[in-house]
Design a protein around this motif. Structure first.
Motif, mmCIF file in Angstrom:
data_model
loop_
_atom_site.group_PDB
_atom_site.id
_atom_site.type_symbol
_atom_site.label_atom_id
_atom_site.label_comp_id
_atom_site.label_asym_id
_atom_site.label_seq_id
_atom_site.Cartn_x
_atom_site.Cartn_y
_atom_site.Cartn_z
ATOM 1 N N ALA A 361 39.046 27.095 36.164
ATOM 2 C CA ALA A 361 40.132 27.637 35.347
ATOM 3 C C ALA A 361 39.848 29.040 34.848
ATOM 4 O O ALA A 361 40.780 29.831 34.650
ATOM 5 C CB ALA A 361 40.390 26.706 34.158
ATOM 6 N N ASN A 362 38.584 29.371 34.618
ATOM 7 C CA ASN A 362 38.282 30.676 34.023
ATOM 8 C C ASN A 362 37.362 31.537 34.870
ATOM 9 O O ASN A 362 37.180 32.718 34.581
ATOM 10 C CB ASN A 362 37.670 30.494 32.633
ATOM 11 C CG ASN A 362 36.370 29.706 32.654
ATOM 12 O OD1 ASN A 362 36.253 28.711 33.362
ATOM 13 N ND2 ASN A 362 35.395 30.133 31.872
ATOM 14 N N GLY A 363 36.779 30.980 35.920
ATOM 15 C CA GLY A 363 35.913 31.788 36.777
ATOM 16 C C GLY A 363 36.647 32.950 37.415
ATOM 17 O O GLY A 363 36.054 34.000 37.695
ATOM 18 N N LEU A 364 37.959 32.788 37.630
ATOM 19 C CA LEU A 364 38.744 33.861 38.232
ATOM 20 C C LEU A 364 38.698 35.128 37.389
ATOM 21 O O LEU A 364 38.727 36.246 37.927
ATOM 22 C CB LEU A 364 40.192 33.405 38.413
ATOM 23 C CG LEU A 364 41.149 34.475 38.933
ATOM 24 C CD1 LEU A 364 40.752 34.915 40.333
ATOM 25 C CD2 LEU A 364 42.581 33.989 38.914
ATOM 26 N N PHE A 365 38.639 34.980 36.073
ATOM 27 C CA PHE A 365 38.580 36.172 35.222
ATOM 28 C C PHE A 365 37.311 36.978 35.498
ATOM 29 O O PHE A 365 37.330 38.211 35.475
ATOM 30 C CB PHE A 365 38.643 35.773 33.750
ATOM 31 C CG PHE A 365 39.980 35.227 33.329
ATOM 32 C CD1 PHE A 365 41.122 35.996 33.415
ATOM 33 C CD2 PHE A 365 40.092 33.929 32.850
ATOM 34 C CE1 PHE A 365 42.359 35.498 33.034
ATOM 35 C CE2 PHE A 365 41.321 33.421 32.461
ATOM 36 C CZ PHE A 365 42.457 34.206 32.557
ATOM 37 N N LEU A 366 36.218 36.286 35.768
ATOM 38 C CA LEU A 366 34.983 36.987 36.111
ATOM 39 C C LEU A 366 35.117 37.662 37.471
ATOM 40 O O LEU A 366 34.656 38.796 37.663
ATOM 41 C CB LEU A 366 33.814 35.999 36.111
ATOM 42 C CG LEU A 366 32.416 36.589 36.264
ATOM 43 C CD1 LEU A 366 32.127 37.603 35.167
ATOM 44 C CD2 LEU A 366 31.368 35.478 36.251
ATOM 45 N N VAL A 367 35.765 36.985 38.410
ATOM 46 C CA VAL A 367 36.024 37.588 39.721
ATOM 47 C C VAL A 367 36.887 38.837 39.565
ATOM 48 O O VAL A 367 36.619 39.881 40.182
ATOM 49 C CB VAL A 367 36.708 36.571 40.656
ATOM 50 C CG1 VAL A 367 37.173 37.245 41.942
ATOM 51 C CG2 VAL A 367 35.762 35.419 40.981
ATOM 52 N N LEU A 368 37.937 38.751 38.741
ATOM 53 C CA LEU A 368 38.803 39.908 38.512
ATOM 54 C C LEU A 368 38.029 41.064 37.888
ATOM 55 O O LEU A 368 38.187 42.226 38.302
ATOM 56 C CB LEU A 368 39.966 39.511 37.602
ATOM 57 C CG LEU A 368 41.099 38.706 38.241
ATOM 58 C CD1 LEU A 368 41.988 38.092 37.172
ATOM 59 C CD2 LEU A 368 41.922 39.589 39.174
ATOM 60 N N ALA A 369 37.195 40.759 36.908
ATOM 61 C CA ALA A 369 36.437 41.822 36.243
ATOM 62 C C ALA A 369 35.514 42.530 37.226
ATOM 63 O O ALA A 369 35.463 43.769 37.281
ATOM 64 C CB ALA A 369 35.638 41.235 35.078
ATOM 65 N N VAL A 370 34.782 41.749 38.025
ATOM 66 C CA VAL A 370 33.865 42.353 38.993
ATOM 67 C C VAL A 370 34.640 43.076 40.088
ATOM 68 O O VAL A 370 34.272 44.185 40.507
ATOM 69 C CB VAL A 370 32.940 41.274 39.592
ATOM 70 C CG1 VAL A 370 32.129 41.842 40.751
ATOM 71 C CG2 VAL A 370 32.009 40.721 38.525
ATOM 72 N N GLY A 371 35.737 42.470 40.560
ATOM 73 C CA GLY A 371 36.539 43.115 41.597
ATOM 74 C C GLY A 371 37.113 44.440 41.133
ATOM 75 O O GLY A 371 37.105 45.439 41.875
#
Length: 669
Positions: A361-371
Motif C-alpha cells: 500500500a505504501n511502498g509505491l511512495f518510496l518508488v515514486l520518490a526514488v524515481g
C-alpha cells in the motif's frame, strides 16, 4: 564511421529508459504466467485463501455483499473488506478459470492499471514522460510488487483505486477554481476514493496525506509572493485545501458505514463477534511501544520493507533522495512521497510488523520518490549517472527477487500437507458436509482446498465458546452436516485451557486419511477407543529395537517411518488391544512416486519362543486407490496377563527395487 553509427550512443541513451521499462514489464509478466497455476500457499496462504474462498462461494451461491467466508462455522458470513476484488475474481472465474488463476489475473491487471495514474503523478512532479519510464521501470521490477501482484490478494485493487483518486485530485486541484471542474471528473475521483477505502481501508489514509500535501504545494507555488499573499490568494488556497480534505473525508465516511454494517454481520457468528473492528483495534493499530521500537524502524522498515521495495541497491537510496532534495524543482513532491511512505508504519503499526505484504500500500511512495530523484538527476545534472542508477536499481531488484521471493514461489506447494489433506477430504467427506479443523488457527487453507465449509478452532477462542462448538459440531456447522475432523499437529498448539477439550474431541475417532502432519478423522466417535491408557503404535516403536533397517527408521508426522525392508521389535503388555495404521506416506503420490508392492506383517514372539502371526497383508498401489489409503488393524496382544510380549513389525518387498517404498506404521486414533 558509417553515418548511421555516428549518433548511436545518443540514440541508445535516449531509448534506454523505454527499453528498461519494457524489460521490467516483460519480467513481471513472465513471473505471473510462469507460475500462474500453483496453489496459493507460497506466502501468507492464510490471507490468500481467505480471499479466494469468498470468491469460490460466490460462484456457488451468487454474488453478494454479505459474502461467505465459511471457516468459523455458521452463519458463514464474516465480512471484512467490501468484496470489490472478490466479485471481479468470481466473474472472471465464471469463464471457466479456477479461482486461483482468475484471482492472480485480476491482481496483475490492477497492478498494470496503476501505471496510468503513476504517469499523471510524474507529470505533476515535473519529470515528464521519461521520468515516468524511469519510475515505471522501478515499479514494474520492484521485488515486492512483482511477487504480490501475482497473488490472490486485494492489495493491487486497493492501490489502483487510491492512485486514481490521487491523480484525479491533482488534476482537479492543481490549478485554481476547483468548483469549475467537470462534475463527471469529481464524481470519478470520489468514486475511486470510495472504492479504495472499501476495498482496503488501511491503504487510503497515506494517500490522503500525500494528496493534501501536494495540493498545499500547488497552492504555495501559485502564490506570486508568499510574504504578501492577496485576499484572492488566501481565498483560493483555502478553498482548494478544503476541497482536498473533503475529498478525503467523504470516502472515509462511506467506508465507516461499511465497517458498521460488516461488524453487525460478523456479530451474528459467535466467533465472528471476536473479529469486529473494535475487537481488533489493538491488533490493527499496535501500541506506543511498538511505534518507537527498533523492531519497527530498524527491522521492519529498514531491514525488510525498503529492501523488498527497492531491491539490493536500496543502500544507495538515501544518497539518491538527498541529491533529489537538493534539486528544488522536485524537492516538494519527493519529500511528500517519502513522508507518505512512513505514515502507515506509524498508524497501522502492528499490521505492518506482522504482515510483509502490507507495504504494497505504501511502498509505491518510496518508488515514486526514488524515481523522481533519479529522473531529476538525469534531467538537471547527468543523464549517464541517472541511467547507471536506474540499471543498478533494476539489477538489485532482480537479485532480491531471486533471493527472497523466488524460492517460495517455485516450491512444490501441490505436495503440501494442506493440499493433500484437502484432496482426501474431497474424496471421503460428502460435498454438502462440513468439517472441523484443528491446529490451523482460523486459516482458510484447509477449508479452501477441501472445498468444504468448516469450523476452524483457533487457539485464541474463549474456552466456553470452543467447548460449546465442540460439544455439538452439527449445530456449529449449521446446515452443513458434520462430516469429519482435520487435525494438524499436536494439541500443544493450543493453550492449557483448550488442550483437554481438543484431546477429548479427537479421542475415539478413526483415522480415515493422512497427509504429513494432518489427519482426517471420522465424524463418529467411539468412547471406548483411543483413551489415555490405550496402547499407541508410535510410542511402542519409539522404544523398539531395530533388527533390520535398509533405510533409517524414525518418527514422521504420520507415525513411524519404516522403509522396506525393516524389522522393529517392541514390547507390549499382554492382554491389551492394539489398534493401528499402516501404509504408504501420502507424499509418495504428491511427488509422483511409483512404489513397489510392500508386505506388512505383525508377529508376536511369545514366552515359549513360538511366533504368532497377527497381521500379514501386501499393499500393491497398482491395484487401485484403496491400497494408497491408510489401512487399519486391531489385534489383541497375546500372552499371560501381567507379562509382556514382543511384537515384531516388518515391512518387505519381493524384489530388489525398494525406491519410493515410503511406508509407515501409525496410530489408529
Amino acid at each position: 564511421m558509417p553515418p548511421f553509427l555516428q549518433h548511436w550512443p545518443a540514440r541508445l541513451s535516449s531509448a534506454l529508459p523505454a527499453l528498461l521499462f519494457a524489460a521490467a514489464a516483460i519480467w513481471s509478466l513472465v513471473v505471473l504466467v510462469g507460475w500462474i497455476g500453483g496453489p496459493i500457499l507460497d506466502m501468507f496462504g492464510f490471507r490468500q485463501t481467505q480471499t479466494a474462498i469468498s470468491s469460490a462461494y460466490m460462484l456457488k451461491d451468487g454474488l453478494a455483499l454479505r459474502y461467505q467466508t465459511p471457516v468459523l462455522g455458521a452463519p458463514w458470513s464474516i465480512p471484512f473488506e467490501f468484496p470489490t476484488y472478490q466479485i471481479l475474481t468470481a466473474i472472471l472465474a465464471m469463464a471457466g478459470l479456477s479461482v486461483d488463476v482468475a484471482g492472480r489475473i485480476v491482481s496483475y491487471v490492477f497492478f498494470l492499471g496503476c501505471l496510468h495514474p503513476i504517469a499523471t503523478l510524474c507529470r505533476h512532479a515535473g519529470i515528464g514522460r521519461e521520468g515516468f519510464l524511469v519510475t515505471g521501470a522501478l515499479f514494474l521490477s520492484s521485488p515486492l510488487y512483482v511477487f504480490w501482484s501475482r497473488t490472490v490478494m486485494i492489495e493491487s485493487a486497493a492501490l489502483f483505486f487510491a492512485l486514481v483518486w490521487l491523480a484525479l485530485l491533482l488534476d482537479l486541484l492543481a490549478a485554481d477554481r476547483p468548483a469549475r471542474r467537470p462534475v463527471a471528473s469529481w464524481a470519478l475521483c470520489l468514486t475511486a476514493g470510495v472504492l479504495a477505502v472499501l476495498t482496503k481501508s488501511t491503504t487510503f489514509p497515506a494517500f490522503c496525506v500525500a494528496g493534501c500535501l501536494l495540493v498545499l504545494g500547488a497552492v504555495l507555488r501559485d502564490v506570486p509572493d508568499l510574504r504578501r499573499p492577496t485576499v484572492a490568494d488566501l481565498r483560493g488556497g483555502v478553498t482548494r485545501l478544503t476541497v482536498a480534505v473533503g475529498a478525503c473525508l467523504l470516502p472515509i465516511a462511506l467506508g465507516y458505514v461499511w465497517v458498521l454494517y460488516s461488524d453487525q454481520v460478523k456479530a451474528e457468528n459467535p466467533f465472528g463477534a471476536l473479529l469486529t473492528s473494535a475487537a481488533l483495534a489493538k491488533w490493527n493499530f499496535g501500541t506506543l511501544d511498538q511505534r518507537v521500537s527498533a523492531a519497527l524502524w530498524s527491522d521492519v522498515v529498514l531491514g525488510r520493507a525498503v529492501p523488498q521495495v527497492l531491491g539490493a541497491a536500496a543502500w544507495i537510496a538515501p544518497l539518491v533522495l538527498g541529491a533529489g532534495l537538493v534539486l528544488r524543482r522536485v524537492s516538494w513532491p519527493l519529500a511528500v512521497f517519502a513522508a507518505a511512505f512512513a505514515v502507515p508504519f506509524a498508524v497501522f503499526t502492528n499490521l505492518h510488523m506482522v504482515h510483509g505484504y502490507y507495504q504494497y500500500a505504501n511502498g509505491l511512495f518510496l518508488v515514486l520518490a526514488v524515481g523522481i530523484a533519479v529522473a531529476a538527476i538525469g534531467q538537471q545534472r547527468s543523464r549517464i549517472a541517472a541511467l547507471a542508477l536506474l540499471a543498478l536499481f533494476l539489477a538489485g531488484n532482480a537479485w532480491t527477487f531471486r533471493t527472497i521471493f523466488y524460492p517460495p514461489m517455485t516450491a512444490n506447494w501441490s505436495a503440501s500437507e494442506v493440499v493433500r489433506i484437502g484432496e482426501k477430504v474431497q474424496a471421503l467427506v460428502p460435498e454438502d458436509a462440513g468439517i472441523v479443523v484443528l491446529g490451523q488457527d482460523w486459516s482458510s487453507e484447509v477449508p479452501y482446498y477441501s472445498d468444504r465449509r468448516a469450523l476452524a478452532v483457533a487457539a485464541w477462542f474463549p474456552p466456553e465458546l470452543a467447548q460449546a462448538a465442540l460439544a455439538d459440531p452439527d449445530a456449529a456447522l449449521g446446515e452443513a452436516a458434520f462430516g469429519g475432523v482435520v487435525a494438524c499437529g499436536a494439541s500443544d498448539l493450543y493453550p492449557p485451557a483448550l488442550r483437554p477439550m481438543i484431546e477429548s474431541f479427537k479421542a475415539g475417532r478413526r483415522v480415515l486419511a493422512t497427509a504429513g502432519g494432518c489427519r482426517l478423522l471420522s465424524p463418529e466417535q467411539d468412547p471406548a477407543a483411543g483413551g489415555a491408557n490405550r496402547l499407541q503404535v508410535t510410542e511402542l516403536l519409539a522404544a523398539a529395537r531395530v533388527e533390520r533397517a535398509d533405510v533409517p527408521v524414525g518418527p514422521v508426522p504420520e507415525g513411524f517411518f519404516a522403509h522396506p525392508s525393516s524389522r522393529l521389535v517392541a514390547s507390549a503388555p499382554a492382554g491389551e488391544r492394539l489398534d493401528g495404521l499402516y501404509g504408504f506416506l501420502d507424499k509418495v503420490w504428491a511427488e509422483g512416486g511409483n512404489p513397489p508392492p510392500v508386505t506388512f506383517t505383525l508377529t508376536a514372539r511369545t514366552a515359549d519362543g513360538s511366533d504368532m502371526q497377527l497381521l500379514a497383508r501386501t499393499l500393491d498401489p497398482a491395484a487401485g486407490e484403496a491400497a494408497r489409503l491408510p489401512q487399519t488393524f486391531s489385534v489383541e496382544v497375546p500372552g499371560v496377563a501381567g507379562t509382556t510380549t514382543e511384537l515384531v513389525f516388518e515391512t518387505a518387498i519381493s524384489g530388489t527395487d525398494n525406491s519410493w517404498g515410503w511406508t509407515y506404521w501409525g496410530n489408529a486414533w
